[in-house]
Design a protein around this motif. Structure first.
Motif, PDB file in Angstrom:
ATOM      1  N   GLY A 113       0.783  -1.227   0.000  1.00 43.94           N
ATOM      2  CA  GLY A 113       0.000   0.000   0.000  1.00 43.94           C
ATOM      3  C   GLY A 113       0.816   1.278   0.000  1.00 43.94           C
ATOM      4  O   GLY A 113       0.266   2.357   0.234  1.00 43.94           O
ATOM      5  N   LEU A 114       2.124   1.170  -0.283  1.00 41.03           N
ATOM      6  CA  LEU A 114       2.992   2.349  -0.312  1.00 41.03           C
ATOM      7  C   LEU A 114       3.820   2.373  -1.598  1.00 41.03           C
ATOM      8  O   LEU A 114       4.110   1.330  -2.181  1.00 41.03           O
ATOM      9  CB  LEU A 114       3.935   2.359   0.888  1.00 41.03           C
ATOM     10  CG  LEU A 114       3.277   2.479   2.261  1.00 41.03           C
ATOM     11  CD1 LEU A 114       4.308   2.263   3.356  1.00 41.03           C
ATOM     12  CD2 LEU A 114       2.588   3.826   2.412  1.00 41.03           C
ATOM     13  N   ILE A 115       4.216   3.560  -2.007  1.00 40.24           N
ATOM     14  CA  ILE A 115       5.060   3.719  -3.189  1.00 40.24           C
ATOM     15  C   ILE A 115       6.500   3.388  -2.797  1.00 40.24           C
ATOM     16  O   ILE A 115       7.041   3.969  -1.859  1.00 40.24           O
ATOM     17  CB  ILE A 115       4.979   5.159  -3.737  1.00 40.24           C
ATOM     18  CG1 ILE A 115       3.548   5.484  -4.168  1.00 40.24           C
ATOM     19  CG2 ILE A 115       5.971   5.361  -4.884  1.00 40.24           C
ATOM     20  CD1 ILE A 115       3.303   6.967  -4.437  1.00 40.24           C
ATOM     21  N   VAL A 116       7.109   2.460  -3.520  1.00 47.59           N
ATOM     22  CA  VAL A 116       8.509   2.118  -3.267  1.00 47.59           C
ATOM     23  C   VAL A 116       9.429   2.748  -4.314  1.00 47.59           C
ATOM     24  O   VAL A 116      10.573   3.070  -4.017  1.00 47.59           O
ATOM     25  CB  VAL A 116       8.737   0.589  -3.191  1.00 47.59           C
ATOM     26  CG1 VAL A 116       8.014   0.004  -1.988  1.00 47.59           C
ATOM     27  CG2 VAL A 116       8.323  -0.100  -4.461  1.00 47.59           C
ATOM     28  N   ASP A 117       8.920   2.886  -5.524  1.00 48.75           N
ATOM     29  CA  ASP A 117       9.697   3.574  -6.550  1.00 48.75           C
ATOM     30  C   ASP A 117       8.750   4.276  -7.510  1.00 48.75           C
ATOM     31  O   ASP A 117       7.604   3.884  -7.671  1.00 48.75           O
ATOM     32  CB  ASP A 117      10.647   2.631  -7.285  1.00 48.75           C
ATOM     33  CG  ASP A 117       9.935   1.552  -8.051  1.00 48.75           C
ATOM     34  OD1 ASP A 117       9.402   1.847  -9.136  1.00 48.75           O
ATOM     35  OD2 ASP A 117       9.914   0.404  -7.573  1.00 48.75           O
ATOM     36  N   GLN A 118       9.295   5.321  -8.091  1.00 51.40           N
ATOM     37  CA  GLN A 118       8.502   6.154  -8.980  1.00 51.40           C
ATOM     38  C   GLN A 118       9.408   6.676 -10.076  1.00 51.40           C
ATOM     39  O   GLN A 118      10.550   7.052  -9.817  1.00 51.40           O
ATOM     40  CB  GLN A 118       7.885   7.278  -8.157  1.00 51.40           C
ATOM     41  CG  GLN A 118       7.592   8.545  -8.848  1.00 51.40           C
ATOM     42  CD  GLN A 118       7.156   9.625  -7.867  1.00 51.40           C
ATOM     43  OE1 GLN A 118       6.744   9.363  -6.758  1.00 51.40           O
ATOM     44  NE2 GLN A 118       7.269  10.861  -8.288  1.00 51.40           N
ATOM     45  N   GLN A 119       8.906   6.682 -11.286  1.00 47.41           N
ATOM     46  CA  GLN A 119       9.620   7.276 -12.408  1.00 47.41           C
ATOM     47  C   GLN A 119       8.676   8.266 -13.072  1.00 47.41           C
ATOM     48  O   GLN A 119       7.500   7.970 -13.251  1.00 47.41           O
ATOM     49  CB  GLN A 119      10.025   6.209 -13.425  1.00 47.41           C
ATOM     50  CG  GLN A 119      11.004   5.194 -12.884  1.00 47.41           C
ATOM     51  CD  GLN A 119      11.380   4.189 -13.949  1.00 47.41           C
ATOM     52  OE1 GLN A 119      11.890   4.558 -14.999  1.00 47.41           O
ATOM     53  NE2 GLN A 119      11.110   2.932 -13.681  1.00 47.41           N
ATOM     54  N   VAL A 120       9.181   9.425 -13.403  1.00 47.23           N
ATOM     55  CA  VAL A 120       8.374  10.413 -14.114  1.00 47.23           C
ATOM     56  C   VAL A 120       9.101  10.803 -15.389  1.00 47.23           C
ATOM     57  O   VAL A 120      10.323  10.974 -15.399  1.00 47.23           O
ATOM     58  CB  VAL A 120       8.046  11.655 -13.245  1.00 47.23           C
ATOM     59  CG1 VAL A 120       9.297  12.399 -12.830  1.00 47.23           C
ATOM     60  CG2 VAL A 120       7.071  12.575 -13.958  1.00 47.23           C
ATOM     61  N   PHE A 121       8.325  10.870 -16.462  1.00 45.97           N
ATOM     62  CA  PHE A 121       8.849  11.253 -17.765  1.00 45.97           C
ATOM     63  C   PHE A 121       8.012  12.420 -18.271  1.00 45.97           C
ATOM     64  O   PHE A 121       6.785  12.405 -18.135  1.00 45.97           O
ATOM     65  CB  PHE A 121       8.718  10.100 -18.771  1.00 45.97           C
ATOM     66  CG  PHE A 121       9.411   8.853 -18.332  1.00 45.97           C
ATOM     67  CD1 PHE A 121      10.738   8.632 -18.659  1.00 45.97           C
ATOM     68  CD2 PHE A 121       8.738   7.877 -17.600  1.00 45.97           C
ATOM     69  CE1 PHE A 121      11.381   7.470 -18.250  1.00 45.97           C
ATOM     70  CE2 PHE A 121       9.374   6.721 -17.194  1.00 45.97           C
ATOM     71  CZ  PHE A 121      10.699   6.516 -17.520  1.00 45.97           C
ATOM     72  N   TYR A 122       8.676  13.448 -18.810  1.00 42.55           N
ATOM     73  CA  TYR A 122       7.940  14.516 -19.464  1.00 42.55           C
ATOM     74  C   TYR A 122       8.801  15.059 -20.601  1.00 42.55           C
ATOM     75  O   TYR A 122      10.015  14.867 -20.642  1.00 42.55           O
ATOM     76  CB  TYR A 122       7.537  15.624 -18.486  1.00 42.55           C
ATOM     77  CG  TYR A 122       8.669  16.310 -17.766  1.00 42.55           C
ATOM     78  CD1 TYR A 122       9.341  17.391 -18.339  1.00 42.55           C
ATOM     79  CD2 TYR A 122       9.064  15.881 -16.512  1.00 42.55           C
ATOM     80  CE1 TYR A 122      10.379  18.016 -17.672  1.00 42.55           C
ATOM     81  CE2 TYR A 122      10.096  16.520 -15.833  1.00 42.55           C
ATOM     82  CZ  TYR A 122      10.745  17.587 -16.422  1.00 42.55           C
ATOM     83  OH  TYR A 122      11.773  18.204 -15.762  1.00 42.55           O
ATOM     84  N   ASP A 123       8.159  15.714 -21.522  1.00 42.67           N
ATOM     85  CA  ASP A 123       8.839  16.271 -22.677  1.00 42.67           C
ATOM     86  C   ASP A 123       9.577  17.530 -22.241  1.00 42.67           C
ATOM     87  O   ASP A 123       8.977  18.597 -22.088  1.00 42.67           O
ATOM     88  CB  ASP A 123       7.810  16.570 -23.765  1.00 42.67           C
ATOM     89  CG  ASP A 123       8.440  16.997 -25.072  1.00 42.67           C
ATOM     90  OD1 ASP A 123       9.572  17.539 -25.055  1.00 42.67           O
ATOM     91  OD2 ASP A 123       7.804  16.799 -26.119  1.00 42.67           O
ATOM     92  N   GLN A 124      10.880  17.391 -22.009  1.00 43.79           N
ATOM     93  CA  GLN A 124      11.680  18.517 -21.531  1.00 43.79           C
ATOM     94  C   GLN A 124      11.731  19.641 -22.555  1.00 43.79           C
ATOM     95  O   GLN A 124      11.697  20.824 -22.179  1.00 43.79           O
ATOM     96  CB  GLN A 124      13.084  18.051 -21.187  1.00 43.79           C
ATOM     97  CG  GLN A 124      13.102  17.093 -20.010  1.00 43.79           C
ATOM     98  CD  GLN A 124      14.459  16.470 -19.838  1.00 43.79           C
ATOM     99  OE1 GLN A 124      15.415  17.181 -19.562  1.00 43.79           O
ATOM    100  NE2 GLN A 124      14.548  15.166 -20.008  1.00 43.79           N
ATOM    101  N   LEU A 125      11.786  19.311 -23.843  1.00 48.88           N
ATOM    102  CA  LEU A 125      11.821  20.345 -24.869  1.00 48.88           C
ATOM    103  C   LEU A 125      10.526  21.159 -24.820  1.00 48.88           C
ATOM    104  O   LEU A 125      10.556  22.389 -24.881  1.00 48.88           O
ATOM    105  CB  LEU A 125      12.023  19.731 -26.256  1.00 48.88           C
ATOM    106  CG  LEU A 125      12.043  20.736 -27.412  1.00 48.88           C
ATOM    107  CD1 LEU A 125      13.169  21.759 -27.232  1.00 48.88           C
ATOM    108  CD2 LEU A 125      12.186  19.993 -28.738  1.00 48.88           C
ATOM    109  N   GLU A 126       9.403  20.473 -24.677  1.00 47.81           N
ATOM    110  CA  GLU A 126       8.113  21.161 -24.567  1.00 47.81           C
ATOM    111  C   GLU A 126       8.129  22.134 -23.383  1.00 47.81           C
ATOM    112  O   GLU A 126       7.730  23.290 -23.500  1.00 47.81           O
ATOM    113  CB  GLU A 126       7.001  20.119 -24.402  1.00 47.81           C
ATOM    114  CG  GLU A 126       5.612  20.693 -24.273  1.00 47.81           C
ATOM    115  CD  GLU A 126       4.555  19.621 -24.107  1.00 47.81           C
ATOM    116  OE1 GLU A 126       3.499  19.772 -24.731  1.00 47.81           O
ATOM    117  OE2 GLU A 126       4.771  18.651 -23.344  1.00 47.81           O
TER     118      GLU A 126
END
Length: 140
Positions: A113-126
């Motif tokens: 019930g807890l977050i152990v890992d997280q990855q975030v991706f976004y368009d850096q150029l945008e």
């Protein structure tokens, strides 16, 4: 579990650091374009840095897919850049006053019930173009 991810986004959008951190395990790992954040203090620092740069930041969840202990979220992050923002070159961009709207994707690994890992991706150029940075030299 997708429930903790729902709690995470609710707390994130409220800019409630205590509630955000209650979503994480004792030794979380978060990875984004700026590099990894390991442990609770680094993850907390990452969130406060975003909120300082974009005090009105809001993530609108567009789609969520959960499969066992993995949850993927497609979202749009919006906000006005009014504080210092560390960009991936290591430089800190002063407030531009510009409003941004950036598509992003998160992957959450959860256990108990807890977050152990997280990855975030976004368009850096945008993002960088919306902040007024030249496409060839983000920190210039």
């Amino acid at each position: 579990m997708a429930d903790v991810v729902d709690r995470y986004f609710s707390a994130y959008n409220a800019h409630d650091l205590d509630a955000v951190m209650r979503c994480y395990c004792a030794k979380p790992v978060a990875v984004g374009p700026g590099g990894p954040a390991e442990g609770r203090s680094e993850v907390a620092s990452y969130h406060t840095g975003i909120w300082q740069a974009f005090p009105d930041v809001h993530a609108t969840v567009l789609q969520k897919v959960a499969d066992g202990g993995i949850t993927a979220v497609a979202a749009v992050g919006t906000g006005r850049h009014t504080g210092p923002f560390a960009i991936t070159t290591g430089e800190v961009l002063g407030a531009t006053g510009r409003y941004v709207s950036v598509r992003c994707c998160w992957f959450f690994g959860t256990e108990g019930g807890l977050i152990v890992d997280q990855q975030v991706f976004y368009d850096q150029l945008e993002l960088y173009l919306q902040l007024g940075l030249p496409p060839g030299r983000p920190g210039a």
